[in-house]
Motif scaffolding. Structure first.
Motif, PDB file in Angstrom:
ATOM      1  N   ARG A   1       0.824  -1.203   0.000  1.00 39.10           N
ATOM      2  CA  ARG A   1       0.000   0.000   0.000  1.00 39.10           C
ATOM      3  C   ARG A   1       0.864   1.262   0.000  1.00 39.10           C
ATOM      4  O   ARG A   1       0.590   2.221  -0.723  1.00 39.10           O
ATOM      5  N   ALA A   2       1.924   1.234   0.813  1.00 40.25           N
ATOM      6  CA  ALA A   2       2.822   2.393   0.858  1.00 40.25           C
ATOM      7  C   ALA A   2       3.434   2.642  -0.519  1.00 40.25           C
ATOM      8  O   ALA A   2       3.540   3.782  -0.971  1.00 40.25           O
ATOM      9  N   LEU A   3       3.810   1.553  -1.185  1.00 34.51           N
ATOM     10  CA  LEU A   3       4.410   1.667  -2.512  1.00 34.51           C
ATOM     11  C   LEU A   3       3.414   2.250  -3.508  1.00 34.51           C
ATOM     12  O   LEU A   3       3.717   3.188  -4.252  1.00 34.51           O
ATOM     13  N   VAL A   4       2.198   1.698  -3.473  1.00 36.07           N
ATOM     14  CA  VAL A   4       1.165   2.172  -4.406  1.00 36.07           C
ATOM     15  C   VAL A   4       0.836   3.636  -4.138  1.00 36.07           C
ATOM     16  O   VAL A   4       0.773   4.451  -5.061  1.00 36.07           O
ATOM     17  N   ASN A   5       0.651   3.984  -2.861  1.00 35.02           N
ATOM     18  CA  ASN A   5       0.357   5.384  -2.523  1.00 35.02           C
ATOM     19  C   ASN A   5       1.457   6.313  -3.015  1.00 35.02           C
ATOM     20  O   ASN A   5       1.187   7.364  -3.597  1.00 35.02           O
ATOM     21  N   THR A   6       2.712   5.925  -2.754  1.00 38.88           N
ATOM     22  CA  THR A   6       3.834   6.772  -3.151  1.00 38.88           C
ATOM     23  C   THR A   6       3.830   7.003  -4.651  1.00 38.88           C
ATOM     24  O   THR A   6       3.940   8.139  -5.125  1.00 38.88           O
ATOM     25  N   LEU A   7       3.690   5.909  -5.420  1.00 32.52           N
ATOM     26  CA  LEU A   7       3.746   6.054  -6.872  1.00 32.52           C
ATOM     27  C   LEU A   7       2.532   6.818  -7.400  1.00 32.52           C
ATOM     28  O   LEU A   7       2.662   7.607  -8.334  1.00 32.52           O
ATOM     29  N   SER A   8       1.361   6.620  -6.775  1.00 30.94           N
ATOM     30  CA  SER A   8       0.186   7.384  -7.229  1.00 30.94           C
ATOM     31  C   SER A   8       0.408   8.866  -7.006  1.00 30.94           C
ATOM     32  O   SER A   8       0.071   9.685  -7.868  1.00 30.94           O
ATOM     33  N   ILE A   9       0.944   9.192  -5.839  1.00 31.29           N
ATOM     34  CA  ILE A   9       1.143  10.615  -5.543  1.00 31.29           C
ATOM     35  C   ILE A   9       2.164  11.219  -6.503  1.00 31.29           C
ATOM     36  O   ILE A   9       1.973  12.310  -7.043  1.00 31.29           O
ATOM     37  N   THR A  10       3.254  10.488  -6.759  1.00 36.40           N
ATOM     38  CA  THR A  10       4.245  10.981  -7.721  1.00 36.40           C
ATOM     39  C   THR A  10       3.600  11.215  -9.085  1.00 36.40           C
ATOM     40  O   THR A  10       3.789  12.267  -9.705  1.00 36.40           O
ATOM     41  N   ALA A  11       2.815  10.232  -9.547  1.00 37.68           N
ATOM     42  CA  ALA A  11       2.203  10.347 -10.874  1.00 37.68           C
ATOM     43  C   ALA A  11       1.233  11.533 -10.909  1.00 37.68           C
ATOM     44  O   ALA A  11       1.259  12.351 -11.828  1.00 37.68           O
ATOM     45  N   PHE A  12       0.411  11.637  -9.870  1.00 35.50           N
ATOM     46  CA  PHE A  12      -0.571  12.719  -9.799  1.00 35.50           C
ATOM     47  C   PHE A  12       0.127  14.076  -9.821  1.00 35.50           C
ATOM     48  O   PHE A  12      -0.297  15.007 -10.509  1.00 35.50           O
ATOM     49  N   GLN A  13       1.216  14.173  -9.053  1.00 35.18           N
ATOM     50  CA  GLN A  13       1.896  15.464  -8.969  1.00 35.18           C
ATOM     51  C   GLN A  13       2.681  15.791 -10.239  1.00 35.18           C
ATOM     52  O   GLN A  13       2.901  16.959 -10.542  1.00 35.18           O
ATOM     53  N   LEU A  14       3.091  14.764 -10.971  1.00 35.66           N
ATOM     54  CA  LEU A  14       3.748  15.036 -12.251  1.00 35.66           C
ATOM     55  C   LEU A  14       2.783  15.748 -13.180  1.00 35.66           C
ATOM     56  O   LEU A  14       3.158  16.638 -13.938  1.00 35.66           O
ATOM     57  N   VAL A  15       1.511  15.365 -13.119  1.00 44.17           N
ATOM     58  CA  VAL A  15       0.531  15.978 -14.004  1.00 44.17           C
ATOM     59  C   VAL A  15       0.055  17.322 -13.446  1.00 44.17           C
ATOM     60  O   VAL A  15      -0.040  18.300 -14.168  1.00 44.17           O
ATOM     61  N   PHE A  16      -0.223  17.366 -12.130  1.00 45.68           N
ATOM     62  CA  PHE A  16      -0.879  18.552 -11.597  1.00 45.68           C
ATOM     63  C   PHE A  16       0.044  19.523 -10.866  1.00 45.68           C
ATOM     64  O   PHE A  16      -0.313  20.657 -10.648  1.00 45.68           O
ATOM     65  N   TYR A  17       1.206  19.060 -10.450  1.00 48.57           N
ATOM     66  CA  TYR A  17       2.133  19.997  -9.801  1.00 48.57           C
ATOM     67  C   TYR A  17       3.176  20.503 -10.784  1.00 48.57           C
ATOM     68  O   TYR A  17       3.443  21.696 -10.850  1.00 48.57           O
TER      69      TYR A  17
END
Lengths: 327, 297
Positions: free
Chosen positions: A95-111
């Motif tokens: 779960r930690a791995l999935v959360n981390t990668l989701s946040i990275t991916a999300f922030q690549l697009v929106f941050y």
């Protein structure tokens, strides 16, 4: 010689002539000549080795059945990759791995695009005063700690915050963005934008300032409007920096920060907020399973190192300057 | 720096729609950052009754300004002590870090000297290899630094980024400068203090700001290593009182319950103020300092 000739060394930073290579003398001669430099480096080396490289060796506990009180690092039994095997079958780790990668991916697009947009906006301002005023404002939150940023967001968007207070005053239900796991990814991204997008714009501003103004004039004379100039001159001009930072961010994919998530974990719950670094803390230090937590940390470190080296390689292949430093 | 517009002759006249959109975005961006700071500041300057009546943060001025919350905050021994701890750690830590980094960076700015490669490698590798939380925790504990203020300073005393920024600047200084100092018989220490340091004021200012802000904002090392809450820095008290809204764990007999909203906001203000005060003096150097580090790192 007078010192007036070197008033602005920064201006020469880009094209300083390469230092003349010093002839390699016998090491004893060099030692006799360079001991003051060694003396100068000594305190730094002491701190760097004492608090960075020696602890790095301590990662050996990841391969031990570590007993903090009876064994210590030297007296604990080696157990090979046992902890790593456990790790990969641990749903919390996944779960930690999935959360981390989701946040990275999300922030690549929106941050990621926000600092670029901000830099373009600031660069387009003709008034010097307005521009430097806006710069002062947007850089400021970078110097606030995450504790402060989260306290501020809590006061604005939390259950007892200003937004809820206003909504209730107008007869609506209050909302609490600070404890909602479903919108947590939006929350952390807005916090990251609020705190860091302004400062992140600096590097793009510098790239924009380095574009030759004659290009714009020539294009304008040839009839290119402002949007075509943006598309054909500005964006290609800053592309190397964009590509470089993008690659570096990919190399840093496992790093989404620690404090921001640690501070909000109890409010939001670990389901949404557990990332790699918080997992290491909770599985290692909180429970005292130092060996297990160290294994998780080491896994992250090794994968991170591979990603950074690969990203750097990619930068070279794309013809950009590789850097090993974050900027 | 003049405020006069300097639009080039070949540029189009700005369109009304474009100017409006640009102006609106600037206002929105500025408000997003400044408005929260404004209401927090105003709440910290409001009386307990006003905050009670409004039922939260105070947005509209007009109920008068009082320093009640600040007086209460400074009478709170927990907050006061943490403020002193933060100031002391920041002052000592920054001096140590800046000195160590200047010396180290100067030594690193002389390629070809004895041991140069080893030192450079030790610092540059810090960008890609990290010891990890747990080994550092075990090591710092093993060194006996638990409940020692040094645990808030030593683990973060050297920032590789800051050293590289300083080194890049030192290396950009003209070589003739060093040659002539050499001919005049100056040793390395003299060259550094009398020639290099005065020329590097801007970059040293930036690095000092970065270190000072890092120490002032740091709380996690204190959280990890200081079991005695009377040694906690302001940032950690802020976290407990404001973010967690909890009493300090095992506070030594003194009242440690979280204070009222106005006092909480006063604590937030005190945590912000140092950044606000130093920042304008250093801001103008950012572009220079940061970019050199980024490009030449």
């Amino acid at each position: 010689m007078s010192t007036t000739t070197i008033e602005s060394p920064a201006a020469a930073a880009g094209d300083a002539p390469p230092r003349a290579p010093q002839p390699k003398a016998h090491w004893l001669t060099r030692l006799r000549r360079d001991w003051p430099l060694l003396l100068m480096a000594a305190p730094m080396m002491l701190l760097v080795w004492g608090f960075w490289w020696i602890p790095t060796l301590g990662n050996v506990v990841a391969f031990q059945d570590y007993k903090p009180y009876t064994g210590g690092i030297l007296g604990s039994r080696l157990v090979g990759f046992t902890h790593f095997q456990l790790l990969f079958s641990d749903p919390e780790f996944t779960r930690a791995l999935v959360n981390t990668l989701s946040i990275t991916a999300f922030q690549l697009v929106f941050y990621f695009p926000v600092p670029i947009a901000l830099a373009l906006l600031m660069h387009s301002l003709v008034s010097e005063r307005l521009r430097s005023m806006l710069q002062s404002i947007v850089y400021l939150p970078y110097f606030f700690s995450w504790v402060l940023v989260i306290a501020i967001f809590q006061q604005m968007l939390g259950g007892a915050g200003l937004l809820s207070q206003t909504l209730r005053g107008a007869g609506f239900e209050g909302v609490d963005w600070m404890t909602n796991p479903d919108t947590f990814i939006l929350l952390v991204t807005s916090q990251a934008i609020w705190k860091e997008a302004g400062f992140g714009a600096i590097i793009f501003l510098a790239a924009l300032a380095a574009i030759d103004p004659n290009l714009y004039e020539a294009a304008a004379v040839d009839g290119a409007g402002r949007w075509r100039r943006l598309w054909h001159i500005t964006l290609p001009g800053i592309r190397p920096v964009i590509v470089l930072l993008l690659i570096l961010r990919l190399g840093d994919a496992l790093n989404v920060g620690f404090e921001q998530f640690f501070l909000q974990r109890s409010a939001v719950g670990s389901q949404a907020s557990e990332v790699f670094d918080t997992f290491v803390y909770y599985s290692g230090i909180r429970t005292g399973d130092f060996d297990y937590g160290a294994a998780a940390g080491l896994f992250k470190g090794v994968v991170g190192l591979v990603l950074i080296l690969a990203a750097n390689k990619a930068a070279h292949l794309l013809g950009e300057r590789g850097v090993y430093s974050k900027s | 720096m003049s405020a006069k517009a300097k639009r080039a002759a070949w540029e189009e006249k700005p369109t009304v729609a474009g100017q409006t959109a640009k102006g609106a975005s600037i206002v929105v961006i500025a408000l997003l950052i400044l408005f929260p700071l404004y209401t927090i500041a105003l709440t910290s300057l409001s009386s307990a009754e006003t905050v009670q009546r409004v039922g939260g943060l105070v947005v509209w001025p007009g109920d008068g300004i009082t320093f009640e919350a600040y007086e209460q905050m400074f009478r709170n021994p927990v907050v006061l002590r943490s403020l002193v701890v933060s100031l002391a750690v920041t002052a000592v830590g920054t001096v140590v870090s800046v000195l160590v980094s200047i010396l180290g960076a100067y030594s690193l700015s002389k390629p070809g000297s004895f041991g140069h490669k080893t030192v450079l490698f030790s610092v540059l590798m810090m960008f890609v290899v990290f010891p990890g939380l747990i080994p550092v925790y075990l090591w710092v504990s093993a060194l006996g630094l638990r409940d020692n203020y040094l645990a808030m300073i030593l683990p973060m005393a050297v920032s590789a980024f800051n050293v590289v920024v300083l080194r890049a600047f030192f290396m950009s200084l003209p070589q003739e400068l060093f040659d002539s100092a050499r001919i005049d018989g100056a040793g390395e220490f003299r060259v550094l203090w009398q020639i290099v340091a005065p020329l590097s004021k801007a970059v040293i200012a930036v690095v000092t700001l970065f270190y000072a802000v890092a120490y002032w904002n740091s709380w996690f090392n204190a959280f990890l290593y200081l079991d005695d809450t009377s040694k906690w820095p302001l940032a950690l008290v802020l976290r407990t009182y404001v973010v967690e809204s909890a009493p300090l764990p095992q506070a030594s007999g003194l009242s440690s319950a979280p204070p009222t909203l106005a006092v909480k906001m006063a604590i937030v203000m005190v945590a912000i103020v140092p950044a606000l005060v130093i920042y304008p003096f250093v801001q103008k150097h950012f572009k220079k300092g940061v970019i050199i580090g980024a490009v030449k790192g």
